[in-house]
Design an enzyme around this catalytic site. Structure first.
Site, short mmCIF file in Angstrom:
data_model
loop_
_atom_site.label_atom_id
_atom_site.label_comp_id
_atom_site.label_asym_id
_atom_site.label_seq_id
_atom_site.Cartn_x
_atom_site.Cartn_y
_atom_site.Cartn_z
NE ARG A 63 -3.68 0.11 2.29
CZ ARG A 63 -4.17 0.42 3.49
NH1 ARG A 63 -4.12 -0.45 4.49
NH2 ARG A 63 -4.71 1.59 3.70
CB VAL A 99 -2.94 5.65 6.30
CG1 VAL A 99 -3.73 5.48 7.59
CG2 VAL A 99 -3.27 4.51 5.33
CG HIS A 115 -8.19 5.72 11.21
ND1 HIS A 115 -9.24 5.37 10.40
CD2 HIS A 115 -8.73 5.88 12.46
CE1 HIS A 115 -10.37 5.31 11.10
NE2 HIS A 115 -10.08 5.63 12.36
CB CYS A 151 13.97 -2.53 22.39
SG CYS A 151 12.58 -2.80 21.28
CG ASN A 214 -19.96 8.24 0.25
OD1 ASN A 214 -18.85 8.52 0.68
ND2 ASN A 214 -20.43 7.01 0.22
C1 BJW Z 1 -16.52 7.20 -3.10
C2 BJW Z 1 -15.79 7.00 -4.25
C3 BJW Z 1 -15.53 8.13 -5.02
C4 BJW Z 1 -15.98 5.11 -3.36
N1 BJW Z 1 -15.98 9.31 -4.61
N2 BJW Z 1 -16.98 8.38 -2.72
C5 BJW Z 1 -18.93 1.32 18.65
C6 BJW Z 1 -19.81 0.46 18.02
C7 BJW Z 1 -19.32 -0.64 17.31
C8 BJW Z 1 -17.95 -0.89 17.23
C9 BJW Z 1 -17.09 -0.02 17.84
C10 BJW Z 1 -17.59 1.06 18.55
N3 BJW Z 1 -16.52 1.74 19.04
C11 BJW Z 1 -15.38 1.12 18.67
C12 BJW Z 1 -15.71 0.03 17.95
C13 BJW Z 1 -14.74 -0.94 17.35
C14 BJW Z 1 -14.13 -0.47 16.03
C15 BJW Z 1 -15.24 -0.22 15.03
O1 BJW Z 1 -15.56 0.90 14.70
N4 BJW Z 1 -15.83 -1.27 14.49
C16 BJW Z 1 -16.90 -1.13 13.50
C17 BJW Z 1 -16.34 -1.33 12.08
C18 BJW Z 1 -17.95 -2.17 13.82
N5 BJW Z 1 -13.30 0.70 16.19
C19 BJW Z 1 -12.06 0.61 16.65
O2 BJW Z 1 -11.56 -0.46 16.99
C20 BJW Z 1 -11.26 1.90 16.73
N6 BJW Z 1 -10.69 2.03 18.02
C21 BJW Z 1 -11.42 2.34 19.10
O3 BJW Z 1 -12.61 2.59 19.02
O4 BJW Z 1 -10.70 2.37 20.28
C22 BJW Z 1 -11.46 2.36 21.49
C23 BJW Z 1 -11.84 0.93 21.75
C24 BJW Z 1 -10.86 -0.04 21.80
C25 BJW Z 1 -11.22 -1.35 22.05
C26 BJW Z 1 -12.56 -1.70 22.20
C27 BJW Z 1 -13.55 -0.71 22.12
C28 BJW Z 1 -13.18 0.61 21.91
C29 BJW Z 1 -10.10 1.89 15.75
C30 BJW Z 1 -10.54 1.89 14.33
C31 BJW Z 1 -9.33 1.81 13.41
C32 BJW Z 1 -9.74 1.66 11.94
N7 BJW Z 1 -8.58 1.35 11.19
C33 BJW Z 1 -8.69 1.25 9.74
C34 BJW Z 1 -7.30 0.79 9.21
C35 BJW Z 1 -6.31 1.96 9.29
C36 BJW Z 1 -5.00 1.64 8.67
C37 BJW Z 1 -5.12 1.25 7.22
O5 BJW Z 1 -5.48 2.07 6.36
O6 BJW Z 1 -4.86 0.07 6.94
O7 BJW Z 1 -9.04 2.51 9.17
S1 BJW Z 1 -10.00 0.18 9.18
C38 BJW Z 1 -10.43 1.14 7.78
O8 BJW Z 1 -11.77 1.69 7.91
C39 BJW Z 1 -9.47 2.33 7.80
C40 BJW Z 1 -10.37 3.47 7.37
O9 BJW Z 1 -9.82 4.70 7.76
C41 BJW Z 1 -11.67 3.13 8.05
C42 BJW Z 1 -12.88 3.78 7.44
O10 BJW Z 1 -13.06 3.36 6.11
P1 BJW Z 1 -13.58 4.39 5.02
O11 BJW Z 1 -12.55 5.42 4.76
O12 BJW Z 1 -14.92 4.87 5.39
O13 BJW Z 1 -13.63 3.46 3.70
P2 BJW Z 1 -14.82 2.49 3.22
O14 BJW Z 1 -14.23 1.59 2.21
O15 BJW Z 1 -15.54 1.90 4.35
O16 BJW Z 1 -15.85 3.52 2.52
C43 BJW Z 1 -15.50 4.19 1.32
C44 BJW Z 1 -16.73 5.00 0.90
O17 BJW Z 1 -16.34 5.80 -0.21
C45 BJW Z 1 -17.92 4.16 0.45
O18 BJW Z 1 -19.10 4.64 1.10
C46 BJW Z 1 -18.00 4.40 -1.06
O19 BJW Z 1 -19.36 4.45 -1.56
C47 BJW Z 1 -17.35 5.73 -1.20
N8 BJW Z 1 -16.66 5.92 -2.48
N9 BJW Z 1 -15.50 5.61 -4.34
C48 BJW Z 1 -16.73 9.36 -3.44
N10 BJW Z 1 -14.84 8.01 -6.19
#
Ligand code: BJW
Length: 243
Positions: A63, A99, A115, A151, A214
């Site tokens: 990536r 990222v 993130h 380390c 979106n």
């Molecule tokens: C277009 C397009 C075009 C396409 N033009 N649009 C409460 C409820 C339920 C669960 C949880 C909660 N609180 C916490 C959680 C757990 C978890 C979570 O959220 N889970 C859910 C998924 C169920 N969250 C966490 O674990 C977070 N930490 C946390 O809350 O700590 C406290 C805690 C700890 C332990 C227990 C409980 C609480 C951390 C989350 C970290 C996410 N990390 C990632 C990877 C980052 C590194 C990497 O890049 O590899 O972040 S996952 C991934 O998803 C990445 C993204 O930033 C993130 C969001 O994704 P994004 O950007 O929205 O992409 P897509 O693919 O989902 O959507 C793309 C959109 O674009 C689509 O809608 C398309 O239609 C659109 N699109 N082409 C315009 N051309």
């Protein structure tokens, strides 16, 4: 149609993978996206990293390479123009879940990378001083996980995996920006990942106008005052239509 922006406005923007899709980078949850090709529990959790750090590094190094080869698109550049438009009398905060560094390369100056970044590395051993501060790293570690010079433990990409806390200072700054904004503009995110998914609720609570750009309507689309469907690189420049 344009958003009729004024130079004294306070604007908070949240972006996700969809804004970089027009630069050729895969999103996570769309068809053909990263989570269809890779098991999220293997490549984006601390447990997955402990199980197979070499696999995780290959995933992130690929990536890194793709992001380095990509160019910022018209949507990244439009947001950088908005930052400049607001800089003397208004307020602008760009919060990104991405990222890939494309906002910065597209001209954005202040970016909250909630993130983390593909281009930063830190030590994975919490007892090591090099776990506290990440450093710039553009190398491709395709042959296996690199080791810490301090380390001897494993190094890891400085991104936020599932189950990990976001940097509290960065999250606080993002929440504060949304709390004081007139306009909350969200671009290219499915809005399912917390705690960032909660920012739209913060914006609504304090009466900000909320606008979503979106490709398709995500689950949370009803929370927004306005939804503009289409590709970010096409919709955003005309929506912002800066003088
Ligand atoms: C277009 C397009 C075009 C396409 N033009 N649009 C409460 C409820 C339920 C669960 C949880 C909660 N609180 C916490 C959680 C757990 C978890 C979570 O959220 N889970 C859910 C998924 C169920 N969250 C966490 O674990 C977070 N930490 C946390 O809350 O700590 C406290 C805690 C700890 C332990 C227990 C409980 C609480 C951390 C989350 C970290 C996410 N990390 C990632 C990877 C980052 C590194 C990497 O890049 O590899 O972040 S996952 C991934 O998803 C990445 C993204 O930033 C993130 C969001 O994704 P994004 O950007 O929205 O992409 P897509 O693919 O989902 O959507 C793309 C959109 O674009 C689509 O809608 C398309 O239609 C659109 N699109 N082409 C315009 N051309």
């Amino acid at each position: 149609m344009s958003l009729a922006l004024r130079p004294d406005m306070s604007v908070a923007v949240l972006t996700g993978a969809g804004i970089s899709a027009d630069s050729g980078l895969a999103t996570f949850r769309d068809s053909g996206g990263l989570w269809e090709q890779h098991d999220v529990t293997q490549v984006a959790t601390p447990e997955g990293f402990l199980r197979d750090p070499d696999l995780v590094w290959r995933f992130y190094s690929h990536r890194r390479r793709q992001a380095m080869a990509a160019d910022p698109n018209a949507a990244h550049r439009a947001l950088a123009s908005l930052e400049r438009f607001l800089e003397s009398r208004g307020r602008f905060t760009l919060i990104t879940q991405n990222v890939d560094g494309l906002h910065q390369r597209g001209g954005a100056r202040n970016v909250l990378e909630v993130h983390g970044s593909l281009f930063r590395t830190r030590c994975a051993n919490p007892a090591c001083p090099r776990s506290k501060t990440a450093w710039q790293d553009e190398e491709l570690h395709l042959d296996g996980a690199p080791r810490c010079g301090e380390c001897g433990g494993l190094l890891r990409p400085a991104v936020v995996w599932f189950g990990e806390h976001l940097d509290p200072e960065v999250l606080f700054a993002a929440e504060q920006a949304v709390k004081r904004c007139d306009l909350f503009l969200v671009v290219g995110t499915s809005g399912v990942v917390w705690p960032v998914a909660g920012l739209i609720l913060v914006a609504r609570d304090q009466g900000a106008r909320s606008v979503l750009v979106n490709l398709e309507p995500p689950e949370n689309h009803r929370y927004f005052d306005e939804v503009h469907l289409g590709r970010a690189a096409e919709v955003l420049p005309s929506l912002l239509a800066l003088p």
